[in-house]
Design a protein around this motif. Sequence first.
Motif, PDB file in Angstrom:
ATOM      1  N   PHE A   3     106.288 100.837  -4.983  1.00 39.65           N
ATOM      2  CA  PHE A   3     105.383  99.885  -4.343  1.00 39.65           C
ATOM      3  C   PHE A   3     104.033 100.551  -4.079  1.00 39.65           C
ATOM      4  CE2 PHE A   3     103.413  98.048  -0.603  1.00 39.65           C
ATOM      5  CZ  PHE A   3     103.495  96.689  -0.829  1.00 39.65           C
ATOM      6  N   SER A   4     104.063 101.766  -3.518  1.00 39.45           N
ATOM      7  CA  SER A   4     102.838 102.491  -3.169  1.00 39.45           C
ATOM      8  C   SER A   4     102.025 102.853  -4.406  1.00 39.45           C
ATOM      9  CB  SER A   4     103.182 103.764  -2.384  1.00 39.45           C
ATOM     10  OG  SER A   4     103.880 103.452  -1.197  1.00 39.45           O
ATOM     11  N   VAL A   5     102.715 103.302  -5.464  1.00 42.32           N
ATOM     12  CA  VAL A   5     102.022 103.659  -6.713  1.00 42.32           C
ATOM     13  C   VAL A   5     101.295 102.449  -7.273  1.00 42.32           C
ATOM     14  CG1 VAL A   5     102.361 104.323  -9.125  1.00 42.32           C
ATOM     15  CG2 VAL A   5     103.518 105.598  -7.310  1.00 42.32           C
ATOM     16  N   ASP A   6     101.973 101.300  -7.299  1.00 44.23           N
ATOM     17  CA  ASP A   6     101.362 100.087  -7.835  1.00 44.23           C
ATOM     18  C   ASP A   6     100.122  99.691  -7.054  1.00 44.23           C
ATOM     19  OD1 ASP A   6     103.242  99.949  -9.787  1.00 44.23           O
ATOM     20  OD2 ASP A   6     104.174  98.090  -9.132  1.00 44.23           O
ATOM     21  N   TYR A   7     100.250  99.633  -5.730  1.00 42.28           N
ATOM     22  CA  TYR A   7      99.118  99.153  -4.933  1.00 42.28           C
ATOM     23  C   TYR A   7      98.013 100.196  -4.783  1.00 42.28           C
ATOM     24  CZ  TYR A   7     101.039  94.628  -3.968  1.00 42.28           C
ATOM     25  OH  TYR A   7     101.477  93.335  -4.120  1.00 42.28           O
ATOM     26  N   LEU A   8      98.354 101.474  -4.846  1.00 35.23           N
ATOM     27  CA  LEU A   8      97.305 102.498  -4.878  1.00 35.23           C
ATOM     28  C   LEU A   8      96.518 102.403  -6.183  1.00 35.23           C
ATOM     29  CD1 LEU A   8      99.061 105.640  -3.342  1.00 35.23           C
ATOM     30  CD2 LEU A   8      97.025 104.485  -2.448  1.00 35.23           C
TER      31      LEU A   8
ATOM     32  N   LEU B  21      97.525 102.572   6.632  1.00 32.83           N
ATOM     33  CA  LEU B  21      98.236 101.559   7.429  1.00 32.83           C
ATOM     34  C   LEU B  21      98.286 100.224   6.701  1.00 32.83           C
ATOM     35  CD1 LEU B  21      97.062 102.162  11.127  1.00 32.83           C
ATOM     36  CD2 LEU B  21      99.374 102.399  10.206  1.00 32.83           C
ATOM     37  N   MET B  22      97.184  99.865   6.049  1.00 31.73           N
ATOM     38  CA  MET B  22      97.137  98.589   5.330  1.00 31.73           C
ATOM     39  C   MET B  22      98.177  98.569   4.223  1.00 31.73           C
ATOM     40  SD  MET B  22      95.450  95.752   5.476  1.00 31.73           S
ATOM     41  CE  MET B  22      95.212  94.269   4.495  1.00 31.73           C
ATOM     42  N   LEU B  23      98.316  99.680   3.512  1.00 32.47           N
ATOM     43  CA  LEU B  23      99.294  99.765   2.432  1.00 32.47           C
ATOM     44  C   LEU B  23     100.720  99.678   2.971  1.00 32.47           C
ATOM     45  CD1 LEU B  23      97.649 102.561   0.263  1.00 32.47           C
ATOM     46  CD2 LEU B  23      98.144 100.238  -0.505  1.00 32.47           C
ATOM     47  N   VAL B  24     100.979 100.383   4.067  1.00 32.17           N
ATOM     48  CA  VAL B  24     102.323 100.361   4.664  1.00 32.17           C
ATOM     49  C   VAL B  24     102.636  98.975   5.217  1.00 32.17           C
ATOM     50  CG1 VAL B  24     103.803 101.340   6.465  1.00 32.17           C
ATOM     51  CG2 VAL B  24     102.238 102.816   5.207  1.00 32.17           C
ATOM     52  N   LEU B  25     101.655  98.326   5.823  1.00 30.80           N
ATOM     53  CA  LEU B  25     101.860  96.987   6.378  1.00 30.80           C
ATOM     54  C   LEU B  25     102.183  95.966   5.298  1.00 30.80           C
ATOM     55  CD1 LEU B  25      99.017  96.988   9.042  1.00 30.80           C
ATOM     56  CD2 LEU B  25     101.449  96.695   9.521  1.00 30.80           C
ATOM     57  N   MET B  26     101.676  96.180   4.090  1.00 34.82           N
ATOM     58  CA  MET B  26     101.972  95.259   3.000  1.00 34.82           C
ATOM     59  C   MET B  26     103.425  95.376   2.536  1.00 34.82           C
ATOM     60  SD  MET B  26      98.430  95.486   0.807  1.00 34.82           S
ATOM     61  CE  MET B  26      98.878  94.215  -0.374  1.00 34.82           C
ATOM     62  N   ALA B  27     104.077  96.480   2.904  1.00 35.32           N
ATOM     63  CA  ALA B  27     105.492  96.678   2.571  1.00 35.32           C
ATOM     64  C   ALA B  27     106.373  96.338   3.762  1.00 35.32           C
ATOM     65  CB  ALA B  27     105.721  98.119   2.127  1.00 35.32           C
ATOM     66  N   CYS B  28     106.064  95.226   4.414  1.00 37.99           N
ATOM     67  CA  CYS B  28     106.743  94.866   5.667  1.00 37.99           C
ATOM     68  C   CYS B  28     108.250  94.680   5.494  1.00 37.99           C
ATOM     69  CB  CYS B  28     106.118  93.616   6.272  1.00 37.99           C
ATOM     70  SG  CYS B  28     106.164  92.176   5.191  1.00 37.99           S
ATOM     71  N   ARG B  29     108.678  94.237   4.305  1.00 34.32           N
ATOM     72  CA  ARG B  29     110.118  94.034   4.080  1.00 34.32           C
ATOM     73  C   ARG B  29     110.868  95.363   4.040  1.00 34.32           C
ATOM     74  NH1 ARG B  29     110.820  88.799   2.028  1.00 34.32           N
ATOM     75  NH2 ARG B  29     109.171  87.521   2.966  1.00 34.32           N
ATOM     76  N   LEU B  30     110.164  96.448   3.760  1.00 32.57           N
ATOM     77  CA  LEU B  30     110.793  97.758   3.729  1.00 32.57           C
ATOM     78  C   LEU B  30     110.750  98.441   5.088  1.00 32.57           C
ATOM     79  CD1 LEU B  30     109.455  99.146   0.311  1.00 32.57           C
ATOM     80  CD2 LEU B  30     111.749  98.334   0.816  1.00 32.57           C
ATOM     81  N   THR B  31     109.757  98.156   5.887  1.00 31.65           N
ATOM     82  CA  THR B  31     109.623  98.808   7.200  1.00 31.65           C
ATOM     83  C   THR B  31     110.359  98.058   8.299  1.00 31.65           C
ATOM     84  OG1 THR B  31     107.571  97.606   7.675  1.00 31.65           O
ATOM     85  CG2 THR B  31     107.360  99.744   6.590  1.00 31.65           C
ATOM     86  N   GLY B  32     110.568  96.742   8.117  1.00 27.98           N
ATOM     87  CA  GLY B  32     111.166  95.945   9.184  1.00 27.98           C
ATOM     88  C   GLY B  32     110.094  95.329  10.070  1.00 27.98           C
ATOM     89  N   ASN B  33     110.411  94.231  10.729  1.00 26.54           N
ATOM     90  CA  ASN B  33     109.419  93.470  11.476  1.00 26.54           C
ATOM     91  C   ASN B  33     108.843  94.221  12.672  1.00 26.54           C
ATOM     92  OD1 ASN B  33     108.096  90.744  12.046  1.00 26.54           O
ATOM     93  ND2 ASN B  33     109.096  91.179  13.984  1.00 26.54           N
ATOM     94  N   THR B  34     109.704  94.907  13.446  1.00 27.81           N
ATOM     95  CA  THR B  34     109.219  95.584  14.661  1.00 27.81           C
ATOM     96  C   THR B  34     108.201  96.667  14.324  1.00 27.81           C
ATOM     97  OG1 THR B  34     111.322  95.174  15.794  1.00 27.81           O
ATOM     98  CG2 THR B  34     109.908  96.888  16.710  1.00 27.81           C
ATOM     99  N   ILE B  35     108.546  97.525  13.355  1.00 33.99           N
ATOM    100  CA  ILE B  35     107.610  98.578  12.935  1.00 33.99           C
ATOM    101  C   ILE B  35     106.349  97.955  12.358  1.00 33.99           C
ATOM    102  CG2 ILE B  35     107.259 100.467  11.300  1.00 33.99           C
ATOM    103  CD1 ILE B  35     110.201 101.156  11.620  1.00 33.99           C
TER     104      ILE B  35
END
Length: 222
Positions: free
Chosen positions: A196-201, A18-32
């Motif tokens: 994005f995920s590869v870099d931050y992982l 969740l922390m990793l996905v939350l850091m990609a907020c511009r890709l998920t959109g604000n509501t998600i």
Amino acid sequence: MKTKTLCKMVIDLVMTILMLVLMACRLTGNTIHELLGVSLFILFIVHNILNWGWYKTLLKGRYNTLRVLHTAVNILLLAAMLALMISGVMFSRTVFAFMDLNGGLFARKLHMLSTYWGFILISVHLGMHWGVIMDTARKLANITAPNRNRTFTLRIMAVLITVYGVYASFNRDVGSKLILYYTYDFWNFDQSLVFFSVDYLSIMGLYVCVTYYTVRLIQQRS
């Protein structure tokens, strides 16, 4: 394996994802982003309830180097997560918009700062428990005997992840974000969630590896 231990590990894994996905907020959109943030907050509360015994032992026993380090990381991580969640509520535009807190620039700065420190501290926290995680993984996979080739392969993978993690840290300007050199996190909309995920992982893997081997060195010297 005890049900409680397995439950704690699953919750920790989901929180990390969740922390990793939350850091990609511009890709998920604000509501998600906000809904996932609330989910992280709920899991964070459950995590602390399941580990309440640790808080009760804080003033008991003697502190050696490893225990001081472990305690400092946990307290700093707790502070970062609380700051992350409070700042998120302060400038929420969806879930908590009805509260009309209007945190403004202060809340945005605090949110960005606590996000990156929280990410680093989560990685260090994982590194401090990596031995237990690996032991649990071996038990789940029913691996009982040591294997030289498997160990060699895993160590090569660790080196490659660490090296790329160093590169990704500079490429993503993580150091600048940890000292709030930038007020805003400028986003490249051409990048994919995969890169994005590869870099931050890899960055996470860097801190996990460094912490794990630092802990082992301290244990050997003790």
